[in-house]
Design a protein around this motif. Structure first.
Motif, mmCIF file in Angstrom:
data_model
loop_
_atom_site.group_PDB
_atom_site.id
_atom_site.type_symbol
_atom_site.label_atom_id
_atom_site.label_comp_id
_atom_site.label_asym_id
_atom_site.label_seq_id
_atom_site.Cartn_x
_atom_site.Cartn_y
_atom_site.Cartn_z
ATOM 1 N N GLN A 39 -6.453 6.821 1.418
ATOM 2 C CA GLN A 39 -5.662 5.878 0.616
ATOM 3 C C GLN A 39 -6.196 5.795 -0.807
ATOM 4 O O GLN A 39 -5.417 5.782 -1.774
ATOM 5 C CB GLN A 39 -5.668 4.497 1.275
ATOM 6 C CG GLN A 39 -4.883 4.418 2.566
ATOM 7 C CD GLN A 39 -5.077 3.094 3.281
ATOM 8 O OE1 GLN A 39 -6.190 2.561 3.313
ATOM 9 N NE2 GLN A 39 -4.013 2.557 3.843
ATOM 10 N N SER A 96 -5.242 8.927 -2.664
ATOM 11 C CA SER A 96 -3.817 8.979 -3.021
ATOM 12 C C SER A 96 -3.516 8.126 -4.254
ATOM 13 O O SER A 96 -2.659 8.481 -5.077
ATOM 14 C CB SER A 96 -2.965 8.527 -1.837
ATOM 15 O OG SER A 96 -3.197 7.156 -1.539
ATOM 16 N N TYR A 134 -1.980 9.754 -7.631
ATOM 17 C CA TYR A 134 -0.726 9.235 -8.173
ATOM 18 C C TYR A 134 -0.900 8.875 -9.645
ATOM 19 O O TYR A 134 -0.037 9.145 -10.476
ATOM 20 C CB TYR A 134 -0.267 8.016 -7.364
ATOM 21 C CG TYR A 134 1.096 7.509 -7.747
ATOM 22 C CD1 TYR A 134 2.224 7.944 -7.085
ATOM 23 C CD2 TYR A 134 1.254 6.574 -8.784
ATOM 24 C CE1 TYR A 134 3.483 7.466 -7.431
ATOM 25 C CE2 TYR A 134 2.497 6.100 -9.142
ATOM 26 C CZ TYR A 134 3.610 6.562 -8.457
ATOM 27 O OH TYR A 134 4.862 6.098 -8.826
ATOM 28 N N ILE A 188 3.221 4.689 -3.176
ATOM 29 C CA ILE A 188 2.423 5.698 -2.490
ATOM 30 C C ILE A 188 2.644 5.555 -0.984
ATOM 31 O O ILE A 188 2.583 4.455 -0.434
ATOM 32 C CB ILE A 188 0.930 5.522 -2.834
ATOM 33 C CG1 ILE A 188 0.729 5.615 -4.348
ATOM 34 C CG2 ILE A 188 0.067 6.546 -2.106
ATOM 35 C CD1 ILE A 188 -0.651 5.229 -4.807
#
Length: 249
Positions: free
Chosen positions: A206, A209, A213, A229
């Motif tokens: 997480q 990500s 992003y 996301i």
């Protein structure tokens, strides 16, 4: 065999004398202590002195409770139990004296002890150990988890700490005061992967990500943008949002 127990007159007299001596020795062992042991007779002066001392002790304890309030309430109660025979005389003596605030004996209500509380986001391990039920191990866990979070935003987060179940939480929760001014925020436009993955509400993937992003689409405009996301669901965002901020350098 018939003549075995036959004694002469001299032998019978000797046996009788021995028996008499034996009886006298046995009687002396019981009679001498009774005759020569002094009897204890109570001294009236000592009895009077002891009674006066106990009565004065009770009166002084009662006076202290009037003078100092609840600080010596337990002392006065203890002496009342120990000196019940002198209670009536002691109270009469007190009523006849001009002690300050002696009327407090009848009308003062003693306040209950205030519960110990701590500022959760600034308390150290020693402060936390003052809470009943929190020992060194739990205090260290609370501080470590607080540092990973960036501070507690609500008391229910204590349930996330290993070893604190609902029963223990109910016992300790009232001792924790939450101050939101001491929350450490995360600037998601500048935070690194190593810093972000340490937060207990995010795992490595997480956190990665979020960084990817940001690198792909640029700075986040608002905190809720991380919900775009796929790995960040609504529940994760709800827990994480109090710790997020947007600052563009």
């Amino acid at each position: 065999m018939k003549t075995f127990f036959v004694f002469s007159r001299r032998e019978r007299n000797g046996i009788l004398v021995l028996l008499c001596i034996l009886m006298l020795v046995i009687s002396a062992n019981f009679a001498v202590p009774l005759l020569f042991t002094p009897k204890f007779e109570p001294n009236p002066e000592w009895e009077k002195a002891i009674a006066e001392f106990e009565r004065n002790s009770y009166e002084e304890a009662e006076y202290c409770s009037f003078r100092d309030g609840h600080a010596t309430q337990s002392v006065a109660r203890h002496d009342r139990q120990a000196h019940k025979p002198f209670q009536k005389n002691a109270l009469n003596h007190l009523n006849s004296q001009n002690y300050p605030n002696k009327s407090l004996h009848a009308q003062t209500t003693f306040p209950t002890r205030k519960k110990f509380t701590v500022q959760t986001n600034v308390a150290d391990t020693l402060d936390l150990q003052e809470i009943p039920g929190i020992g060194p191990a739990f205090a260290k866990r609370i501080v470590n988890y607080r540092e990973r979070l960036g501070g507690f935003v609500k008391r229910e987060q204590l349930l996330e700490i290993y070893g604190i179940d609902s029963a223990k939480y109910e016992k300790i929760k009232d001792a924790f005061i939450i101050d939101l001014q001491n929350i450490r925020k995360i600037n998601i436009n500048t935070v690194s992967l190593n810093e972000l993955k340490k937060h207990p509400y995010l795992d490595y993937y997480q956190a990665k990500s979020i960084i990817q992003y940001r690198e792909k689409y640029g700075y986040f405009k608002k905190n809720s943008d991380i919900c775009k996301i796929n790995l960040i669901d609504a529940e994760t965002f709800a827990k994480l949002e109090p710790y997020l901020e947007i600052i563009n350098n």
